[in-house]
Design a protein around this motif. Structure first.
Motif, PDB file in Angstrom:
ATOM      1  N   UNK A  88      32.794  55.972  86.693  1.00 16.29           N
ATOM      2  CA  UNK A  88      33.473  55.252  85.613  1.00 16.29           C
ATOM      3  C   UNK A  88      34.870  54.826  86.039  1.00 16.29           C
ATOM      4  N   UNK A  89      35.587  55.710  86.725  1.00 17.74           N
ATOM      5  CA  UNK A  89      36.932  55.369  87.193  1.00 17.74           C
ATOM      6  C   UNK A  89      36.878  54.232  88.203  1.00 17.74           C
ATOM      7  N   UNK A  90      35.857  54.235  89.038  1.00 23.33           N
ATOM      8  CA  UNK A  90      35.700  53.171  90.038  1.00 23.33           C
ATOM      9  C   UNK A  90      35.433  51.830  89.367  1.00 23.33           C
ATOM     10  N   UNK A  91      34.525  51.819  88.400  1.00 20.54           N
ATOM     11  CA  UNK A  91      34.230  50.573  87.680  1.00 20.54           C
ATOM     12  C   UNK A  91      35.458  50.085  86.917  1.00 20.54           C
ATOM     13  N   UNK A  92      36.230  51.008  86.368  1.00 21.59           N
ATOM     14  CA  UNK A  92      37.401  50.642  85.568  1.00 21.59           C
ATOM     15  C   UNK A  92      38.525  50.042  86.401  1.00 21.59           C
ATOM     16  N   UNK A  93      38.442  50.164  87.720  1.00 20.92           N
ATOM     17  CA  UNK A  93      39.437  49.519  88.571  1.00 20.92           C
ATOM     18  C   UNK A  93      39.378  48.003  88.435  1.00 20.92           C
ATOM     19  N   UNK A  94      38.212  47.496  88.030  1.00 16.58           N
ATOM     20  CA  UNK A  94      38.083  46.067  87.724  1.00 16.58           C
ATOM     21  C   UNK A  94      38.558  45.869  86.287  1.00 16.58           C
ATOM     22  N   UNK A  95      39.756  45.347  86.135  1.00 18.62           N
ATOM     23  CA  UNK A  95      40.373  45.265  84.807  1.00 18.62           C
ATOM     24  C   UNK A  95      39.730  44.221  83.904  1.00 18.62           C
ATOM     25  N   UNK A  96      38.790  43.455  84.430  1.00 25.81           N
ATOM     26  CA  UNK A  96      38.088  42.482  83.591  1.00 25.81           C
ATOM     27  C   UNK A  96      36.927  43.111  82.831  1.00 25.81           C
ATOM     28  N   UNK A  97      36.593  44.366  83.149  1.00 25.44           N
ATOM     29  CA  UNK A  97      35.417  44.998  82.568  1.00 25.44           C
ATOM     30  C   UNK A  97      35.758  45.919  81.400  1.00 25.44           C
ATOM     31  N   UNK A  98      34.862  45.939  80.401  1.00 25.89           N
ATOM     32  CA  UNK A  98      34.843  46.977  79.378  1.00 25.89           C
ATOM     33  C   UNK A  98      33.562  47.759  79.577  1.00 25.89           C
ATOM     34  N   UNK A 120      34.861  53.230  76.982  1.00 24.17           N
ATOM     35  CA  UNK A 120      34.740  53.611  75.574  1.00 24.17           C
ATOM     36  C   UNK A 120      33.426  54.341  75.328  1.00 24.17           C
ATOM     37  N   UNK A 121      33.460  55.201  74.326  1.00 16.97           N
ATOM     38  CA  UNK A 121      32.303  56.019  73.983  1.00 16.97           C
ATOM     39  C   UNK A 121      31.594  55.490  72.741  1.00 16.97           C
ATOM     40  N   UNK A 122      30.286  55.429  72.803  1.00 14.67           N
ATOM     41  CA  UNK A 122      29.464  55.304  71.607  1.00 14.67           C
ATOM     42  C   UNK A 122      28.652  56.580  71.519  1.00 14.67           C
ATOM     43  N   UNK A 123      29.126  57.477  70.663  1.00 17.03           N
ATOM     44  CA  UNK A 123      28.515  58.799  70.545  1.00 17.03           C
ATOM     45  C   UNK A 123      27.498  58.802  69.414  1.00 17.03           C
ATOM     46  N   UNK A 124      26.299  59.235  69.721  1.00 14.12           N
ATOM     47  CA  UNK A 124      25.195  59.267  68.759  1.00 14.12           C
ATOM     48  C   UNK A 124      25.114  60.674  68.183  1.00 14.12           C
TER      49      UNK A 124
END
Length: 222
Positions: A88-98, A120-124
């Motif tokens: 998740x931290x690696x993907x978040x390095x791309x600031x264009x992504x949510x 962000x979390x979607x918790x069920x």
């Protein structure tokens, strides 16, 4: 080197949540620690499910090639994957992504909430009808942020009453997004609307899974 068990990846629309109707690239990971009565991805939780071992770089390449700016991490329960925080931290390095994590409410969210406001979390929250309510990590409800969502998948009036109890006990309304979603085929949405009117559930969203309306409810990869 960390590797992850990816069952499938595909580009579609988000069928639910804050970004419903928006294009997203979906990454589904193998395995789950719960067995909900209404689970619609039980096939992805089987010990013999086919998956591909992928590195974080290979996963990011799927995201990049998709062109989508919304990434939905799902399962099963994706937070069971070893090294998920690093991914998740690696993907978040791309600031264009949510990056949206669909999580079942049983896993402690603490390690993941400080990565980025774009993770962000979607918790069920599992209601009585799921058969899994006793597996909920209730401390998660105190930690949800304004960017996060808690979803109550309801199959009966009993479920709806319990959802309201949880919203009130943990002061969820106004602190994070709250969604009610019908168990497909078990409860009519009109019954849920009447319940919302009866309880004056202002600020709560009723959401029907769009992908089950657009495509066959049993179809994979949508």
């Amino acid at each position: 080197m960390l590797r992850y068990q990816v069952v499938e990846s595909f580009l579609s629309i988000n069928g639910e949540g804050k970004r419903a109707g928006q294009l997203a690239v979906f990454l589904r990971f193998a395995g789950c620690n719960l067995k909900c009565s209404y689970c619609d991805t039980m096939w992805a939780n089987q010990p013999d499910v086919a998956y591909t071992w992928m590195t974080k770089e290979e996963i990011y390449e799927i995201v990049r090639q998709s062109g989508a700016k919304n990434v939905t991490i799902t399962g099963g329960e994706p937070l069971l994957q070893k090294g998920m925080k690093e991914l998740l931290a690696f993907l978040a390095e791309d600031e264009s992504l949510t990056i949206e994590i669909e999580t079942n409410g049983s896993v402690d969210l603490t390690p993941y909430l400080s990565i980025s406001d774009r993770v962000v979390m979607t918790m069920d929250y599992k209601l009585p009808g799921s058969g899994m309510e006793d597996r909920m990590n209730l401390s998660n409800l105190k930690k949800l942020r304004t960017v996060d969502t808690v979803k109550f998948v309801s199959g009966s009036r009993e479920d709806l009453i319990r959802a309201v109890q949880i919203m009130e006990e943990y002061t969820l309304r106004g602190r994070c997004a709250c969604y009610l979603s019908p168990v497909f085929g078990r409860i009519e949405p009109v019954e849920m609307v009447e319940f919302m009117k009866e309880r004056q559930l202002t600020g709560v969203n009723l959401q029907i899974q769009m992908h089950k309306v657009i495509w066959d409810p049993e179809m994979k990869g949508v």
